[in-house]
Design a protein around this motif. Structure first.
Motif, short mmCIF file in Angstrom:
data_model
loop_
_atom_site.label_atom_id
_atom_site.label_comp_id
_atom_site.label_asym_id
_atom_site.label_seq_id
_atom_site.Cartn_x
_atom_site.Cartn_y
_atom_site.Cartn_z
N GLN A 169 1.07 4.04 -2.80
CA GLN A 169 1.53 6.59 -2.38
C GLN A 169 1.86 6.46 -3.07
OE1 GLN A 169 -2.12 6.06 -0.82
NE2 GLN A 169 -1.94 8.38 -1.25
N LYS A 170 3.57 6.36 -3.01
CA LYS A 170 3.88 7.36 -3.83
C LYS A 170 3.33 7.47 -4.96
CE LYS A 170 8.22 5.88 -1.23
NZ LYS A 170 9.31 6.35 -1.19
N TYR B 297 0.96 -1.00 -0.51
CA TYR B 297 -0.47 0.13 0.25
C TYR B 297 1.08 1.37 -0.05
CZ TYR B 297 -3.30 3.93 1.26
OH TYR B 297 -3.39 4.70 1.86
N ASN B 298 2.34 1.21 0.59
CA ASN B 298 2.82 2.44 0.86
C ASN B 298 3.47 2.57 -0.34
OD1 ASN B 298 2.21 2.65 3.55
ND2 ASN B 298 3.43 1.68 4.18
N TRP B 299 4.12 1.59 -0.78
CA TRP B 299 4.40 1.79 -2.72
C TRP B 299 3.84 2.21 -3.32
CZ3 TRP B 299 5.97 -2.88 -6.04
CH2 TRP B 299 6.87 -3.07 -7.43
#
Length: 72
Positions: free
Chosen positions: A5-6, A1-3
């Motif tokens: 989000q970038k 998810y964080n990847w």
């Protein structure tokens, strides 16, 4: 998810990564490995939640890349 989000935040330089997609058999032995370069997630789908059974939660990700090599 964080990847992912970038990418959504517009940080494409920070989102591009080297990585591997590894396939395993039922015994946990590696069957195949695909290495990618400068990859970034173009789509992410979280697991469907069903509290009435004991099904495994599965996430899906689509990765665009600038190179793919089968290593094994």
């Amino acid at each position: 998810y964080n990847w992912r989000q970038k990418v959504v935040d517009g940080d494409m330089a920070g989102a591009r990564k080297r990585g591997s997609v590894v396939l395993y058999d039922a015994k946990g032995q590696e069957l195949a490995r695909f290495n990618f370069v400068r990859g970034w997630p173009t789509k992410w789908k979280g697991p469907d939640v069903n509290t009435t059974n004991n099904a495994v939660a599965v996430e899906e990700i689509t990765i665009a890349h600038e190179g793919l090599i089968r290593a094994k």
